[in-house]
Structure formats: structure tokens, C-alpha cells
Design an enzyme around this catalytic site. Structure first.
Site, short mmCIF file in Angstrom:
data_model
loop_
_atom_site.label_atom_id
_atom_site.label_comp_id
_atom_site.label_asym_id
_atom_site.label_seq_id
_atom_site.Cartn_x
_atom_site.Cartn_y
_atom_site.Cartn_z
N GLU A 194 -5.68 -3.72 -1.20
CA GLU A 194 -6.02 -4.90 -0.40
C GLU A 194 -7.08 -5.78 -1.06
O GLU A 194 -7.42 -6.84 -0.55
CB GLU A 194 -6.52 -4.46 0.99
N LYS A 208 -16.23 15.94 11.04
CA LYS A 208 -17.34 15.77 11.99
C LYS A 208 -17.79 17.15 12.44
O LYS A 208 -17.05 17.88 13.09
CB LYS A 208 -16.90 14.96 13.20
N TRP A 248 -21.53 13.78 9.95
CA TRP A 248 -20.39 13.69 9.04
C TRP A 248 -20.64 14.53 7.79
O TRP A 248 -21.70 14.44 7.18
CB TRP A 248 -20.15 12.25 8.62
N THR A 286 0.86 -1.18 0.00
CA THR A 286 0.00 0.00 0.00
C THR A 286 0.90 1.24 0.00
O THR A 286 2.03 1.17 0.49
CB THR A 286 -0.86 0.06 1.27
P1 AMP Z 1 -5.11 2.25 -3.34
O1 AMP Z 1 -4.98 1.13 -2.37
O2 AMP Z 1 -3.89 3.11 -3.41
O3 AMP Z 1 -5.54 1.76 -4.67
O4 AMP Z 1 -6.23 3.23 -2.79
C1 AMP Z 1 -7.52 2.74 -2.50
C2 AMP Z 1 -8.39 3.87 -2.04
O5 AMP Z 1 -8.62 4.78 -3.11
C3 AMP Z 1 -9.76 3.43 -1.62
O6 AMP Z 1 -9.77 2.91 -0.32
C4 AMP Z 1 -10.54 4.74 -1.75
O7 AMP Z 1 -10.32 5.57 -0.65
C5 AMP Z 1 -9.90 5.37 -2.96
N1 AMP Z 1 -10.70 5.10 -4.16
C6 AMP Z 1 -10.57 4.09 -5.04
N2 AMP Z 1 -11.46 4.20 -6.03
C7 AMP Z 1 -12.19 5.31 -5.77
C8 AMP Z 1 -13.29 5.97 -6.43
N3 AMP Z 1 -13.78 5.53 -7.57
N4 AMP Z 1 -13.77 7.09 -5.86
C9 AMP Z 1 -13.27 7.58 -4.70
N5 AMP Z 1 -12.24 7.01 -4.05
C10 AMP Z 1 -11.71 5.89 -4.57
#
Ligand code: AMP
Length: 540
Positions: A335, A443, A448, A190
Site C-alpha cells: 500500500e 496480549k 502486548w 496485496t
Molecule cells: P507486503 O505488502 O506483502 O509487502 O507486506 C508488508 C508487511 O510486511 C508490512 O506491513 C510488515 O508487516 C511486513 N514488513 C515489511 N518490512 C518489514 C521489516 N523490515 N521487518 C518486519 N516486517 C516487515
């Protein structure tokens, strides 16, 4: 005494779901289907699945000669090209693990994950070699392989290996081992905004299931008739599964290399007759501007998949209404190893009025079989999927991590569910709306406020190129939103006008307290805005 029935096993063949089987299939039944790849030494190179398998076979034998064994991690530090494709199949063929490394993570994180993963070899793009070597100067040069046939750099790095030399005298037969489908096949860290990166360790089975899900008609509908251009990097979450899916479907695959500018992508799309492409909104934003400015419509491109962050409605409408390209908006994360939700139609949604269909496009799509979603509140109680209540998004399924690699922190795993860290709403049809990262939620007066929703509306203003919202402390309401805006070139906008624009489109109490103008927004290696950095800067 009650008698329990003995389990009766089905009499079906126990054929494991493995990654090499995808390429073997493509090479056998789609042998002539092309793979096109852009690299610095070959320009635009083309071959086919049959040839790719033969080269992957040579590579697997070379890896074995270099001592790679089952369970070993082999790093890749590379763009989307045919050599990276070969690594995707040759490494798991030995039961070893492809550790894709994000070139943008920075020296400290890079050296941490190479050590943590204990990479035995790293395959590196020539243009990234200096960055990699600079971050891990002690990593032996004879364990680095440059992804090229060009020997120019070899003189500067004594002992370093050249990819094409490795393949020269090897047999083309895959050095396959008997793989169990639950064996590890891929590792991706990550690029979180807090703490050190954590490793998601994918299996053959999860990867094959992600590919199958991507091919499904209710998801990306990747078939042998498609030409797929993965712009999402192969170093990030296996390019959301579309590379494996292309082999599974026998689709033509176009790998764009390092240059993802709109002026490089559009000719590639046209020349190679790309039908579907996959990437993040930042890349698609440039493409949309380019299409609008040049007035060029891509020849056959019909679908763009976007995810990773939420696209503004103006972008979705721009592609769909001005250029006739359908947008599939999806959500996923490292993940999950692929897609968690995607915006194809449901029976109900296909009957909606056009305006409502457009609104639905802004959501992150609906759950797919294999990614079960639910929401819980702060106390762990289930939140109803009523389109109104927000909660912490939990997911479970066969391609969701059950733990982190070499890390005992189990705080994200609760009763068989993974806590995504996202805050969301879900409607009765399973359509998902991500409203925030839990760490970024604002918040206010016990309720929220969605920073993502305010950002999306702010980005609709013609003078706004980019926007981020953070919470700032407030004596009465606990927190209030602050809008940070990057103005579009040659545009000016004043604070009050922008606040009125945003305020008119959102619940009254979501109107930000103020606007800060900035030249850029700080971003992490995957292009996500670093709200921690913004809070450090603007919260006194
Ligand atoms: P990553 O592990 O770097 O791919 O990041 C994943 C995170 O990106 C997710 O937990 C979301 O917070 C964000 N994310 C992924 N797809 C979207 C989407 N279509 N719209 C908004 N946030 C997204």
C-alpha cells in the site's frame, strides 16, 4: 470584514511527473549505460538504455495496435528481466496500467485478481504459462503474450502471441499520450493472509516520487555510478521502486531472471560489478551461508537493502562484520508503493557506540520525507514516540494509497492516515521498530508481547533455522506465546535449552510457554509466515 489573500501561483513550468520521462531521460543522458538481463531464451543478455527505449517504443505501438487504451489494465506474470522492464515503461506511456501479478499467489487468488482487474492482455514468462493458463483457462489465448522470442510453445497454445514477434514491424517512437501525473500507472494486489487480495493503484506521480526517494542519499543513494541488482521481484510493489530509480539515476541495472539462488547471484554480482542489491531476508540468508561456506567475498558489492520481514541480528552482523557489506534495513508494504522507512544514519545515530549502532540496525530504519509515521492506541489516541510505547502504525504521504482499487472498504483509512496493520514503537529520531502485525500481537495480562522480537532471538540460536511465535489461550493471562521452530539440518536442540536461551534475552514474562518443532513454516506468496495457518494447527 477580513479579506482573505488570493492565492498567488508560482510561475514555474507545470511539467507532469511521469514514468516514461524516466526512460526518456536515461536513454538521452545515459544512453550507453547497460541493462543486463537473464532470460530462458537469451541467457545473459545485455543492451543499454537507448536500445531499451527503442524497444519500449515498439512495444507501446504494438500495445496500441492490440487495442490497449488509456486506463486499461495490462497484466504481467513475470520475473525480473529486460522485457518486464520494457513493459514497465511502454504500458504507462499509453496511459494504461501495469498490473504486476505475483506468480506464487495460487490459482484461486490469481483468477480472482485477473477478473477483478479486468486485464485486457497478460504478458507471461514461458516457465509460468502453464500455471497461468491452468488458473484462468477461459482467458483467451490470443490475449496472452509469451515473454520470449522462442516459438516452441506457440504450437501447444494456438493463437497465443510471442513478444518478439509483436515488436518486429513497429515504429521505435513511443506512442506517448499526454499523461497527467495523477493518472494511474500501476496496480499491485496485496497478498494478505485473510480475505481476498486488495488492489493498490499507483499513479505516475507516486511512482516518480518513490523513485526519487530511493535515489536520495539518506535512503538507497542510487546514482549513475551504481550497479543495481533488484532481487526483490518486479511483480511485488514495483521492486520497491528501484527499477524506476535506476532509470532516473542512469544506474547500470542487472535483472537476475528466475534463478535467485546464491550460486546464481554471486557470479552475476561479480561479473557485472554490482554495488547494491535489494531483496528479502530469506534470499540474503542463502547468500550469507554461501559466502561463509565458499569464503568468497563479492568483488564490489557494498550495500544490501533488506526488508519485507525482519532479519535476525546474526544475519546483519554476518554480512557487515565478516564480509564488509553494509546492511540497509527498511520497511514498506504494497500500500506504500515503495519504502516507508530505511536505516541510514542520523546525526545522532552516527555518534553512537558500535554496540548501539548494531542494535539500531535491527530496527526498520527511520521515517523518510514523504512517509509521515505515527502511532495510535486501540481508542485512536496518539501514542508517544518514546521508544517504549507500542501502538498501531499509521502512515500518510504522497506515495501511500488513499483507497483500494474497485473496493469500497475504507476501514483502513482514518482522517487522512492509512492504518498499516502493523504494531510498532518509534523513537524520538523517528526510528521505527515493528513488533507485530496487529492480528498476530499476543496480549498477555493486558500487555502486548512482540512475537517478532521472540522470533528474532530464537533465530539467533545456532540450532534454529527458522522460528514463528503465536499466541495460545491462557486461563490466567488471556494469551501466552508458543514458539514454533524449524531446526537447522544436522543440529538438535531440546525445548528447555531453547526456552532458557530465549528467556535470558527477553523480558522474563515474554518467555514462551512451550516449543513445537516442525519441518517447515507455512508461508504466503511473498514468503511471509501464515500465522493464521499456525493458529489453526496449534490452537485447540
Ligand atoms: P507486503 O505488502 O506483502 O509487502 O507486506 C508488508 C508487511 O510486511 C508490512 O506491513 C510488515 O508487516 C511486513 N514488513 C515489511 N518490512 C518489514 C521489516 N523490515 N521487518 C518486519 N516486517 C516487515
Amino acid at each position: 470584514m477580513t479579506k482573505t489573500n488570493p492565492i498567488v501561483h508560482g510561475l514555474m513550468m507545470d511539467v507532469p511527473l511521469t514514468i516514461p520521462s524516466l526512460l526518456t531521460f536515461a536513454a538521452r543522458y545515459h544512453s550507453e549505460t547497460e541493462i543486463v538481463s537473464c532470460t530462458s531464451d537469451l541467457g545473459r543478455f545485455r543492451y543499454n538504455y537507448a536500445k531499451a527505449q527503442r524497444r519500449a517504443g515498439r512495444l507501446s505501438n504494438a500495445l496500441r495496435r492490440l487495442g490497449i487504451k488509456r486506463g486499461d489494465r495490462v497484466g504481467t506474470f513475470a520475473f525480473n528481466d529486460h522485457r518486464h522492464f520494457e513493459l514497465y515503461f511502454a504500458i504507462p506511456a499509453l496511459g494504461a496500467i501495469v498490473h504486476t501479478i505475483n506468480p506464487r499467489i495460487g490459482a484461486e487468488a490469481l483468477s480472482y485478481i485477473v477478473k477483478h482487474a479486468d486485464d485486457k492482455l497478460i504478458f507471461v514468462d514461458p516457465s509460468l504459462l502453464a500455471t497461468l493458463h491452468g488458473a484462468i483457462p477461459d482467458f483467451p489465448l490470443e490475449r496472452l503474450v509469451i515473454l520470449t522470442g522462442d516459438r516452441t510453445l506457440a504450437g501447444q497454445y494456438p493463437g497465443i502471441l510471442i513478444y518478439e514477434d509483436l515488436l518486429l514491424n513497429e515504429s521505435e517512437d513511443f506512442a506517448l499520450v499526454d499523461i497527467e501525473e495523477r493518472e494511474a500507472s500501476g496496480l499491485c494486489y496485496t497478498s494478505g493472509t485473510t480475505g481476498m487480495p486488495k488492489g493498490a493503484l499507483y499513479s505516475h506521480r507516486s511512482t516518480v516520487l518513490v523513485a526519487m526517494a530511493a535515489c536520495a542519499a539518506g535512503a538507497m543513494a542510487i546514482s549513475g555510478a551504481e550497479t543495481v541488482l533488484p532481487v526483490v521481484p518486479m511483480f511485488h510493489v514495483n521492486a520497491w521502486g528501484v527499477v524506476h530509480a535506476s532509470a532516473m539515476a542512469g544506474a547500470k541495472l542487472v535483472l537476475p531472471g528466475a534463478n535467485l539462488s546464491a550460486s546464481a547471484l554471486t557470479p552475476l554480482m561479480d561479473d557485472e560489478a554490482v554495488t547494491i542489491s535489494v531483496g528479502v531476508p530469506t534470499v540474503w540468508r542463502d547468500l550469507l551461508i554461501h559466502l561463509d561456506e565458499t569464503g568468497r567475498k563479492p568483488r564490489v558489492l557494498s550495500r544490501l537493502v533488506m526488508g519485507g520481514s525482519n532479519p535476525p541480528s546474526e544475519m546483519i552482523d554476518g554480512f557487515e562484520l565478516r564480509h564488509g557489506i553494509s546492511i540497509l534495513h527498511g520497511w514498506g508494504m504494497t500500500e506504500i508503493g515503495g519504502t516507508g522507512s530505511i536505516g541510514t544514519a542520523h546525526h545522532g545515530s552516527s555518534q553512537l557506540a558500535d554496540a548501539d549502532k548494531r542494535k539500531l540496525k535491527l530496527k526498520q530504519g527511520h521515517a523518510l520525507w514523504g512517509s509521515d509515521l505515527r502511532l495510535i492506541d486501540d481508542a485512536g489516541k496518539e501514542v508517544p514516540a518514546d521508544n517504549t510505547s507500542s501502538g498501531h502504525l499509521m502512515i500518510r504521504g504522497p506515495w501511500v494509497v488513499g483507497g483500494y482499487f474497485g473496493n469500497d472498504d475504507n476501514s483502513s483509512f482514518e482522517n487522512g492516515w492509512f492504518r498499516t496493520g502493523d504494531v510498532a514503537r518509534i523513537d524520538a529520531d523517528g526510528f521505527l521498530e515493528i513488533t507485530d502485525r496487529a492480528k498476530d500481537v499476543i496480549k498477555s495480562g493486558g500487555e502486548w508481547i512482540s512475537s517478532l522480537a521472540i522470533e528474532a532471538v530464537a533465530r539467533e540460536h545456532p540450532a534454529v533455522a527458522d522460528a514463528a511465535v503465536i499466541g495460545i489461550p491462557d486461563p490466567k493471562w488471556q494469551e501466552r506465546p508458543l514458539l514454533i521452530v524449524v531446526p537447522r539440518e544436522r543440529h538438535t536442540v531440546v525445548q528447555d535449552e531453547l526456552l532458557d536461551f530465549v528467556g535470558a534475552r527477553l523480558p522474563k514474562w515474554w518467555r514462551p510457554e512451550g516449543v513445537v518443532f516442525s519441518d517447515t513454516l507455512p508461508r504466503n506468496a511473498n514468503g511471509k509466515v501464515l500465522k493464521t495457518a499456525l493458529r489453526d494447527q496449534y490452537v485447540i
